[in-house]
Design a protein around this motif. Structure first.
Motif, mmCIF file in Angstrom:
data_model
loop_
_atom_site.group_PDB
_atom_site.id
_atom_site.type_symbol
_atom_site.label_atom_id
_atom_site.label_comp_id
_atom_site.label_asym_id
_atom_site.label_seq_id
_atom_site.Cartn_x
_atom_site.Cartn_y
_atom_site.Cartn_z
ATOM 1 N N LYS A 166 2.570 25.018 33.156
ATOM 2 C CA LYS A 166 1.261 24.582 32.673
ATOM 3 C C LYS A 166 1.344 23.936 31.300
ATOM 4 N N GLY A 167 2.546 23.620 30.852
ATOM 5 C CA GLY A 167 2.706 23.035 29.524
ATOM 6 C C GLY A 167 2.557 21.528 29.563
ATOM 7 N N PRO A 168 2.165 20.933 28.427
ATOM 8 C CA PRO A 168 1.922 19.485 28.397
ATOM 9 C C PRO A 168 3.163 18.659 28.699
ATOM 10 N N ALA A 205 5.806 19.431 30.519
ATOM 11 C CA ALA A 205 6.138 19.501 31.939
ATOM 12 C C ALA A 205 5.229 18.562 32.736
ATOM 13 N N ARG A 261 -0.279 13.731 35.995
ATOM 14 C CA ARG A 261 -0.802 15.092 35.899
ATOM 15 C C ARG A 261 -1.309 15.416 34.505
ATOM 16 N N PHE A 262 -0.677 14.829 33.477
ATOM 17 C CA PHE A 262 -1.174 15.055 32.117
ATOM 18 C C PHE A 262 -2.605 14.525 32.001
ATOM 19 N N GLY A 289 -4.833 29.099 33.496
ATOM 20 C CA GLY A 289 -3.524 29.359 32.919
ATOM 21 C C GLY A 289 -3.032 28.291 31.973
ATOM 22 N N PHE A 290 -3.907 27.344 31.639
ATOM 23 C CA PHE A 290 -3.505 26.281 30.728
ATOM 24 C C PHE A 290 -3.942 26.605 29.310
ATOM 25 N N ASN A 291 -3.001 26.489 28.382
ATOM 26 C CA ASN A 291 -3.390 26.551 26.982
ATOM 27 C C ASN A 291 -3.811 25.134 26.591
ATOM 28 N N PRO A 322 -2.416 22.667 22.841
ATOM 29 C CA PRO A 322 -1.411 21.606 22.708
ATOM 30 C C PRO A 322 -1.828 20.299 23.358
ATOM 31 N N TYR A 323 -2.540 20.363 24.456
ATOM 32 C CA TYR A 323 -2.980 19.126 25.106
ATOM 33 C C TYR A 323 -3.865 18.314 24.164
ATOM 34 N N ILE A 355 -1.925 17.007 21.099
ATOM 35 C CA ILE A 355 -1.078 15.848 21.413
ATOM 36 C C ILE A 355 -1.920 14.583 21.513
#
Lengths: 248, 376
Positions: free
Chosen positions: A109-111, A113, B212-213, B231-233, B236-237, B240
């Protein structure tokens, strides 16, 4: 004697002096299917908020597989394996149905990835299977916002399953569904129990009878009683909180 | 038709690169260079607002930081600007005989080329991280970014001894490669650089918004809380994206500064940052073509109106904004792609009326209308 998977112990929650939960305790065993009922304001949604990290309790502890959840952020709790469906079907309206599921199913679920990696084919297959299971296969490329209410409910449930959590917390999964859809949702939930631990909050008694699960009754922020649906329905205290006090 | 669509961006690029310099005089070409550099800012705002739902009213900060970086370099490296100590003349007015420390890295062209985007990116990263970690969003995010803008504005405006305060730094009279920055020759080159960087900025934005981003960004816009429970933090998104937007604004500000001939705290006024948002709204947010159209069109219109009726521009801009918000909520590009042009023709009887309402994906919907839930 197995140890409980999820244990809420002596939790109190106060909103500006109003106690939404008082000394609330609840245990979920692995693979259990549990339904929770209670009149409006009994604290049903609040205790889900406590488990999933949205609300911090005033006191008490929440442990999942021996790990304490109090103080963890929502995404951490979700990553540990606790999934939640909200009361209203919340989906990402401007994404296609399949993209909704792919986000939920994404193993990382990281950016970074998401920027650099595609979806593993295993996950892709799982998403397709779920789509077909909830009957949204033909709508895969439709924006989720244009689905009907019932379809959104199912998409929300499918997204939850796609996260492959150990514990599923379902807040009113059949609100606004047709009878037929309700029956099918009950089937889906029953098929999930066993592999998963499922907790369902509902008002629909027929649905709860369908589920054939043990029932916990909440009243004014604490557990009033627990048992099978028949036991609970014949409990005078339950009748009292639902229908009001009998005149002496 | 399909071929044409694929070729269209290249055709436009070729027109901007080869044809416009040939047919426009130096003055007009320079104006278009400015529009295109502002379009990069519009793209950046679209990235954070149109896609991620964060309405930043403080992009002027990053825009100006990029502009100041370039201007400082030009100032330092121009002999005619140098005063007694070998530092820019304006310092003498305030009795400063030592170059402030933060000017030092801008002697070198290489470090200037890096700092003009790195400084805005780092500032955006710090500001963004603090805001997002504390879960400030919606209108409060807009207010905080605007407040940050005010802080920067007052700082730059008041510090004569550091950065020439309200006068700003004039670049048109500085020199580079032995030529005046304001000379038509160099301006032509700045125009060409801008025309090449704009598509790069476009591709960068496309990289972040497709795939997907990009899905995650749209999910943040639609329902951030839901995404967190998935489940996403989201911190950081958002950080960024805010960094990328800050970086693009820095590049944009640098390009704009060399072509407009000055950088000053005026770029950090509230009005300027709100104008940037208007370009995106007018062009069409949530698309990548829309902001470019919006920035070029609104600024072109501004030039035309200002030449004819100098006092009228703000009224026209306000009216334009209201018009778009009320009648074209998807902006010009969104209106166009959603069949607005055909509808307009139909209204005048020039095209057959089509049943577009309710336009629930008539083409994509499955053959079996209604219930598809099987009972097996």
């Amino acid at each position: 004697m197995t140890t409980p998977l999820l244990e809420i112990d002596d939790v109190s929650v106060s909103f500006d002096g109003f106690f939404a939960l008082t000394d609330f305790s609840l245990r979920l065993m692995p693979g259990e299917l549990r339904s929770v009922i209670g009149p409006n304001g009994a604290g049903k949604t609040t205790f889900l908020d406590v488990i999933t990290g949205k609300v911090k309790p005033l006191k008490g502890s929440v442990t999942f597989r021996g790990e304490t959840l109090v103080g963890l952020s929502e995404h951490k709790i979700s990553q540990l394996g606790i999934g939640r469906k909200f009361q209203t079907p919340r989906v990402f309206e401007n994404l296609e149905v399949i993209r909704n599921l792919e986000l939920a199913a994404s193993p990382s679920k990281g950016p970074f990835a998401l920027l650099t990696q595609g979806i593993p084919s295993r996950v892709r297959d799982e998403v397709q299977r779920l789509l077909d299971y909830v009957g949204l296969g033909p709508y895969a490329k439709v924006q989720a916002g244009s689905l009907s209410h019932g379809q959104k409910q199912w998409l929300a449930i499918a997204m939850l399953v796609a996260q492959s959590p150990q514990v599923l917390l379902l807040d009113e999964p059949v609100a606004g569904l047709t009878d037929e859809e309700t029956v099918r949702t009950a089937e889906l939930i029953k098929s999930l129990a066993g592999d998963h631990t499922v907790l369902v909050i509902e008002h629909d008694m027929e649905f709860i009878r369908d589920l054939n699960a043990s029932v916990t009754v909440l009243h004014q922020g604490s557990v009033l009683t627990e048992g099978s649906l028949d036991e609970v329905q014949n409990d005078p205290r339950v009748i009292e909180v639902y229908l009001g006090q009998a005149e002496d | 038709m399909k071929n044409f669509k694929r070729l269209l961006p290249w055709i436009l690029l070729a027109i901007a690169f080869f044809i416009l310099p040939a047919i426009l005089d130096d003055f007009r070409l320079n104006l278009f260079g400015r529009y295109f550099s502002l379009a990069i800012t519009a793209l950046a705002i679209d990235l954070i607002w149109g896609y991620t739902g964060l309405l930043s009213l403080g992009q002027g900060i990053f825009f100006s930081l990029g502009g100041y970086a370039v201007a400082m370099h030009l100032m330092l490296n121009t002999k005619s600007e140098a005063g007694g100590n070998g530092i820019p003349k304006f310092f003498e007015n305030y009795g400063v005989d030592q170059l402030p420390f933060f000017w030092q890295p801008f002697w070198s062209p290489m470090s200037t080329l890096i700092l003009l985007w790195l400084v805005p990116a780092v500032v955006a990263g710090l500001v963004g991280y603090l805001i997002f970690r504390n879960r400030i969003k919606g209108v409060y995010f807009s207010i905080i970014t605007q407040a940050a803008l005010m802080v920067f504005y007052h700082f730059f405006n008041g510090q004569q001894k550091l950065i020439n305060g309200t006068n700003g730094l004039k670049t048109s009279t500085t020199e580079i490669f032995g030529q005046l920055v304001g000379s038509p020759d160099l301006q032509g080159w700045f125009y060409r650089i801008t025309v090449l960087l704009l598509p790069l900025a476009f591709l960068a934005c496309r990289y972040f918004t497709s795939g997907r981003f990009g899905d995650a960004l749209i999910a943040i816009r639609d329902d951030e809380v839901r995404l967190r429970f998935t489940g996403f933090n989201t911190v950081p998104y958002k950080t960024i994206v805010f960094i990328v937007a800050g970086l693009l604004c820095g590049v944009s500000g640098a390009l704009y500064t060399v072509q407009s001939g000055i950088v000053s705290p005026q770029y950090m006024t509230i009005a300027m940052s709100i104008e940037m948002v208007i370009w995106v709204a007018v062009g069409g947010r949530g698309t990548l073509v829309g902001p470019i159209i919006g920035a070029v069109l609104v600024n072109y219109l501004r030039s035309l109106v200002s030449e004819a009726l100098p006092e009228m521009w703000l009224f026209v801009q306000g009216a334009l904004f209201i018009f778009v918000v009320v009648l074209m909520p998807d902006g010009i590009y969104g209106w166009f792609t959603k069949g607005g042009f055909t509808r307009l023709l139909a209204a005048f009887g020039l095209a057959p009326r089509t049943a577009t309402y309710p336009q629930l994906d008539l083409e994509v919907a499955p053959a079996s209308e209604g219930r598809v839930i099987s009972n097996d």
